[in-house]
Design a protein around this motif. Structure first.
Motif, mmCIF file in Angstrom:
data_model
loop_
_atom_site.group_PDB
_atom_site.id
_atom_site.type_symbol
_atom_site.label_atom_id
_atom_site.label_comp_id
_atom_site.label_asym_id
_atom_site.label_seq_id
_atom_site.Cartn_x
_atom_site.Cartn_y
_atom_site.Cartn_z
ATOM 1 N N PHE A 45 0.840 -1.200 0.000
ATOM 2 C CA PHE A 45 0.000 0.000 0.000
ATOM 3 C C PHE A 45 0.869 1.242 0.000
ATOM 4 O O PHE A 45 1.930 1.267 0.649
ATOM 5 C CB PHE A 45 -0.884 -0.017 1.247
ATOM 6 C CG PHE A 45 -1.652 1.259 1.501
ATOM 7 C CD1 PHE A 45 -2.862 1.488 0.865
ATOM 8 C CD2 PHE A 45 -1.157 2.216 2.377
ATOM 9 C CE1 PHE A 45 -3.566 2.659 1.104
ATOM 10 C CE2 PHE A 45 -1.854 3.386 2.614
ATOM 11 C CZ PHE A 45 -3.059 3.611 1.976
ATOM 12 N N ALA A 46 0.429 2.272 -0.723
ATOM 13 C CA ALA A 46 1.151 3.545 -0.733
ATOM 14 C C ALA A 46 0.172 4.701 -0.697
ATOM 15 O O ALA A 46 -0.883 4.663 -1.347
ATOM 16 C CB ALA A 46 2.040 3.649 -1.980
ATOM 17 N N ASP A 47 0.498 5.702 0.099
ATOM 18 C CA ASP A 47 -0.191 6.987 0.039
ATOM 19 C C ASP A 47 0.856 8.075 0.287
ATOM 20 O O ASP A 47 2.049 7.795 0.335
ATOM 21 C CB ASP A 47 -1.358 7.062 1.026
ATOM 22 C CG ASP A 47 -0.931 6.925 2.480
ATOM 23 O OD1 ASP A 47 0.297 6.968 2.764
ATOM 24 O OD2 ASP A 47 -1.813 6.776 3.346
ATOM 25 N N ARG A 48 0.421 9.310 0.439
ATOM 26 C CA ARG A 48 1.383 10.411 0.561
ATOM 27 C C ARG A 48 2.282 10.248 1.802
ATOM 28 O O ARG A 48 3.389 10.773 1.859
ATOM 29 C CB ARG A 48 0.620 11.735 0.625
ATOM 30 C CG ARG A 48 1.488 12.980 0.608
ATOM 31 C CD ARG A 48 2.325 13.101 -0.678
ATOM 32 N NE ARG A 48 3.063 14.336 -0.715
ATOM 33 C CZ ARG A 48 2.613 15.455 -1.240
ATOM 34 N NH1 ARG A 48 1.399 15.495 -1.786
ATOM 35 N NH2 ARG A 48 3.349 16.552 -1.242
ATOM 36 N N GLU A 49 1.808 9.461 2.791
ATOM 37 C CA GLU A 49 2.580 9.285 4.020
ATOM 38 C C GLU A 49 3.697 8.258 3.880
ATOM 39 O O GLU A 49 4.572 8.169 4.734
ATOM 40 C CB GLU A 49 1.647 8.865 5.164
ATOM 41 C CG GLU A 49 0.535 9.856 5.460
ATOM 42 C CD GLU A 49 1.078 11.227 5.847
ATOM 43 O OE1 GLU A 49 2.091 11.264 6.575
ATOM 44 O OE2 GLU A 49 0.490 12.237 5.419
ATOM 45 N N GLY A 50 3.655 7.434 2.836
ATOM 46 C CA GLY A 50 4.687 6.420 2.653
ATOM 47 C C GLY A 50 4.111 5.119 2.147
ATOM 48 O O GLY A 50 3.011 5.086 1.580
ATOM 49 N N ALA A 51 4.836 4.017 2.353
ATOM 50 C CA ALA A 51 4.418 2.704 1.848
ATOM 51 C C ALA A 51 4.597 1.658 2.936
ATOM 52 O O ALA A 51 5.447 1.791 3.817
ATOM 53 C CB ALA A 51 5.226 2.322 0.610
ATOM 54 N N ARG A 52 3.791 0.610 2.847
ATOM 55 C CA ARG A 52 3.891 -0.479 3.815
ATOM 56 C C ARG A 52 3.163 -1.698 3.269
ATOM 57 O O ARG A 52 2.420 -1.600 2.287
ATOM 58 C CB ARG A 52 3.287 -0.083 5.160
ATOM 59 C CG ARG A 52 1.783 0.244 5.106
ATOM 60 C CD ARG A 52 1.340 0.796 6.441
ATOM 61 N NE ARG A 52 -0.086 1.102 6.479
ATOM 62 C CZ ARG A 52 -0.626 2.237 6.082
ATOM 63 N NH1 ARG A 52 0.145 3.184 5.548
ATOM 64 N NH2 ARG A 52 -1.921 2.438 6.190
ATOM 65 N N GLU A 53 3.374 -2.824 3.917
ATOM 66 C CA GLU A 53 2.598 -4.021 3.610
ATOM 67 C C GLU A 53 1.414 -4.070 4.553
ATOM 68 O O GLU A 53 1.564 -3.961 5.774
ATOM 69 C CB GLU A 53 3.445 -5.280 3.775
ATOM 70 C CG GLU A 53 2.664 -6.553 3.457
ATOM 71 C CD GLU A 53 3.542 -7.799 3.499
ATOM 72 O OE1 GLU A 53 4.737 -7.685 3.165
ATOM 73 O OE2 GLU A 53 3.034 -8.856 3.868
ATOM 74 N N LEU A 54 0.216 -4.227 3.992
ATOM 75 C CA LEU A 54 -0.979 -4.286 4.824
ATOM 76 C C LEU A 54 -1.081 -5.645 5.492
ATOM 77 O O LEU A 54 -0.808 -6.675 4.894
ATOM 78 C CB LEU A 54 -2.236 -4.032 3.992
ATOM 79 C CG LEU A 54 -2.412 -2.626 3.413
ATOM 80 C CD1 LEU A 54 -3.774 -2.524 2.731
ATOM 81 C CD2 LEU A 54 -2.289 -1.563 4.492
ATOM 82 N N GLY A 55 -1.519 -5.634 6.734
ATOM 83 C CA GLY A 55 -1.744 -6.863 7.496
ATOM 84 C C GLY A 55 -2.887 -6.643 8.463
ATOM 85 O O GLY A 55 -3.547 -5.596 8.435
ATOM 86 N N PRO A 56 -3.161 -7.602 9.347
ATOM 87 C CA PRO A 56 -4.291 -7.486 10.262
ATOM 88 C C PRO A 56 -4.263 -6.226 11.113
ATOM 89 O O PRO A 56 -5.318 -5.732 11.517
ATOM 90 C CB PRO A 56 -4.156 -8.743 11.129
ATOM 91 C CG PRO A 56 -3.437 -9.709 10.263
ATOM 92 C CD PRO A 56 -2.478 -8.892 9.454
ATOM 93 N N SER A 57 -3.076 -5.692 11.406
ATOM 94 C CA SER A 57 -3.002 -4.483 12.225
ATOM 95 C C SER A 57 -3.188 -3.215 11.401
ATOM 96 O O SER A 57 -3.242 -2.121 11.951
ATOM 97 C CB SER A 57 -1.641 -4.421 12.937
ATOM 98 O OG SER A 57 -0.592 -4.317 11.991
ATOM 99 N N GLU A 58 -3.294 -3.346 10.094
ATOM 100 C CA GLU A 58 -3.404 -2.177 9.218
ATOM 101 C C GLU A 58 -4.823 -2.034 8.682
ATOM 102 O O GLU A 58 -5.104 -2.202 7.501
ATOM 103 C CB GLU A 58 -2.409 -2.307 8.044
ATOM 104 C CG GLU A 58 -0.958 -2.455 8.460
ATOM 105 C CD GLU A 58 -0.378 -1.147 8.969
ATOM 106 O OE1 GLU A 58 -1.060 -0.112 8.830
ATOM 107 O OE2 GLU A 58 0.731 -1.170 9.503
ATOM 108 N N GLU A 59 -5.751 -1.753 9.570
ATOM 109 C CA GLU A 59 -7.146 -1.476 9.215
ATOM 110 C C GLU A 59 -7.842 -2.652 8.557
ATOM 111 O O GLU A 59 -8.758 -2.474 7.749
ATOM 112 C CB GLU A 59 -7.234 -0.245 8.300
ATOM 113 C CG GLU A 59 -6.688 1.021 8.936
ATOM 114 C CD GLU A 59 -6.801 2.220 8.008
ATOM 115 O OE1 GLU A 59 -7.636 2.182 7.093
ATOM 116 O OE2 GLU A 59 -6.051 3.181 8.212
#
Length: 260
Positions: A48-62
């Motif tokens: 996932f990417a937005d203006r705040e940066g990038a990360r891998e989505l998982g159960p803790s990510e909404e």
């Protein structure tokens, strides 16, 4: 299911690293505020990417629980409380289905559309032929299921399966989002007869929909039990050798085509 690390990468402190996320971080720097980019990888991971940066989505990510334990959903349109009394017209969500698993058979109060990005199957009760049909789905296949049709979506593969799912009118928290056999039997007992035609439970305290008001919950429960039986006896299917080769080629393509 989600085995991305929690180390630091180009996406910022505490966000997953790896080449895929680092590539998404470069995309993130070009995004206007409010714009989001999702990379749905063939291995079931979601970057996932937005203006705040990038990360891998998982159960803790909404991600929210998606009907059963071990299944997850991330809403893109609507939310878990969507209902006819709190409408957003439809919910649209990203889902991750656990390896070699199937949802508890259920029926939705609204129409249901699922796009499979991997090797899936869907057990459906065919009321005209009074039997369970199994539809094998492949990456890119999309299935449209009418409201109140008993079904169960399954992941035939050994890794996480990413799906996109849309439901008209209902979010996960609504009592008619997913009516299981247990719930249909409870409603049958509550109605005091085999049919809920005149005594169907109200949706969220409001006026029941036309389809709810004419549902025979005893028949619905029996159909859902038939799907449960079919899955117990026949399983949820497997990934063929040809499909495994194709999956390997897709993973290779993702490495070549993905963000860097």
């Amino acid at each position: 299911m989600f085995d991305g690390g929690s180390g630091t990468g180009d996406g910022g402190p505490g966000r997953s690293g790896g080449p895929g996320v680092r590539g998404m971080a470069r995309i993130a720097r070009e995004l206007p505020y409010g714009v989001e980019v999702f990379h749905l990888r063939p291995d079931g991971r979601v970057h996932f990417a937005d203006r705040e940066g990038a990360r891998e989505l998982g159960p803790s990510e909404e991600f929210l629980r998606f009907i059963d334990d071990g299944q997850f959903a991330h809403y893109l349109v609507g939310d878990a409380r969507t209902s006819p009394e709190r409408p957003s017209n439809a919910t649209y969500k990203l889902g991750v289905v656990g390896p070699r698993s199937a949802f508890t058979p259920h029926a939705h109060g609204g129409e249901h559309i699922v796009l499979s990005l991997g090797h899936a199957s869907c057990g459906l009760y065919d009321p005209a032929r009074r039997r369970v049909s199994e539809v094998r789905l492949f990456p890119g296949a999309m299935i449209r299921i009418p409201e109140m049709m008993p079904h169960s979506f399954a992941n035939r593969g050994a890794g996480p399966l990413t799906i996109l799912a849309a439901n008209t009118g209902f979010g996960i928290d609504h009592e008619d989002y997913a009516i299981t056999a247990d719930e249909a039997e409870r409603r049958t007992a509550g109605a005091g007869s085999g049919s809920g035609s005149d005594q169907a439970p109200e949706a969220g305290g409001g006026v029941p929909t036309l389809r709810q008001a004419t549902t025979d919950y005893a028949v619905l429960a029996a159909a859902l039990r038939d799907i449960e039986r079919a899955q117990r006896v026949g399983g949820i299917g497997a990934v063929s050798a040809r499909e495994r080769i194709a999956a390997g080629l897709r993973r290779a393509a993702a490495v070549l085509e993905g963000p860097r």
